[in-house]
Design a protein around this motif. Structure first.
Motif, short mmCIF file in Angstrom:
data_model
loop_
_atom_site.label_atom_id
_atom_site.label_comp_id
_atom_site.label_asym_id
_atom_site.label_seq_id
_atom_site.Cartn_x
_atom_site.Cartn_y
_atom_site.Cartn_z
N THR A 1 22.38 -71.09 3.76
CA THR A 1 23.15 -69.86 3.97
C THR A 1 22.30 -68.88 4.75
N GLY B 1 27.14 -76.23 3.97
CA GLY B 1 26.79 -75.50 2.76
C GLY B 1 25.39 -75.80 2.26
N SER C 1 20.47 -73.62 -0.09
CA SER C 1 21.41 -73.56 -1.22
C SER C 1 21.05 -74.61 -2.27
N ILE C 2 21.67 -74.49 -3.41
CA ILE C 2 21.50 -75.50 -4.46
C ILE C 2 21.91 -76.87 -3.91
N GLU C 3 23.00 -76.89 -3.13
CA GLU C 3 23.44 -78.14 -2.51
C GLU C 3 22.36 -78.70 -1.58
N LYS D 1 18.52 -69.22 3.56
CA LYS D 1 18.26 -69.64 2.18
C LYS D 1 18.79 -71.05 1.99
N SER E 1 12.29 -71.90 -0.13
CA SER E 1 13.73 -71.96 0.04
C SER E 1 14.35 -70.71 0.66
N ARG E 2 13.52 -69.83 1.24
CA ARG E 2 14.04 -68.63 1.89
C ARG E 2 13.07 -68.21 2.99
#
Length: 136
Positions: free
Chosen positions: A109, A106, A118-120, A116, A77-78
């Motif tokens: 990011t 969103g 995001s949680i979304e 990254k 995720s990054r």
């Protein structure tokens, strides 16, 4: 806008169909036009079938967007843009263009440590149920 475009290409759409096409076009008139052209070519407006044929989600993300998200997820995720592009086997410029919509929504990011998810973004992938290998 979609209703007017539909008249121009000779396709009859209901208000519900026009709203679905507008959502799937992600605010891009060119994409709405493409969806309506597919509807015209099919001779009917089955929004779900047309979106599936065009490789779009109901909210307008295409296969490259989903590949980008899934690739970033697979990279913990990054990651940097070069890592994303290389892993996804797409050109860096394609990755940069693709991420613009993902950032606007969103889902991704960008910061000092790279891109990254995001949680979304993670939840978006989970809701589409494409995180298992081979699903895209």
């Amino acid at each position: 806008i979609v209703t007017n475009m539909a008249v121009q290409v000779g396709v009859e759409v209901t208000p519900t169909q026009a709203e679905a096409i507008a959502r799937a076009s992600a605010g891009q008139p060119r994409q709405a036009g493409s969806i309506l052209n597919v509807a015209r070519d099919y001779g009917f407006v089955d929004v779900d079938l047309i979106l599936e044929t065009a490789g779009l989600t109901a909210d307008g993300l295409g296969k490259t967007h989903l590949l980008y998200l899934k690739t970033l997820y697979s990279l913990n995720s990054r990651a940097g843009i070069e890592s994303i592009a290389g892993t996804a086997m797409i050109k860096k410029n394609t990755a940069l263009e693709t991420e613009k919509m993902l950032i606007r929504r969103g889902l991704v990011t960008v910061g000092r440590e790279g891109r990254k998810l995001s949680i979304e973004g993670i939840n978006y992938l989970r809701n589409l149920d494409i995180l298992e290998e081979g699903r895209l």
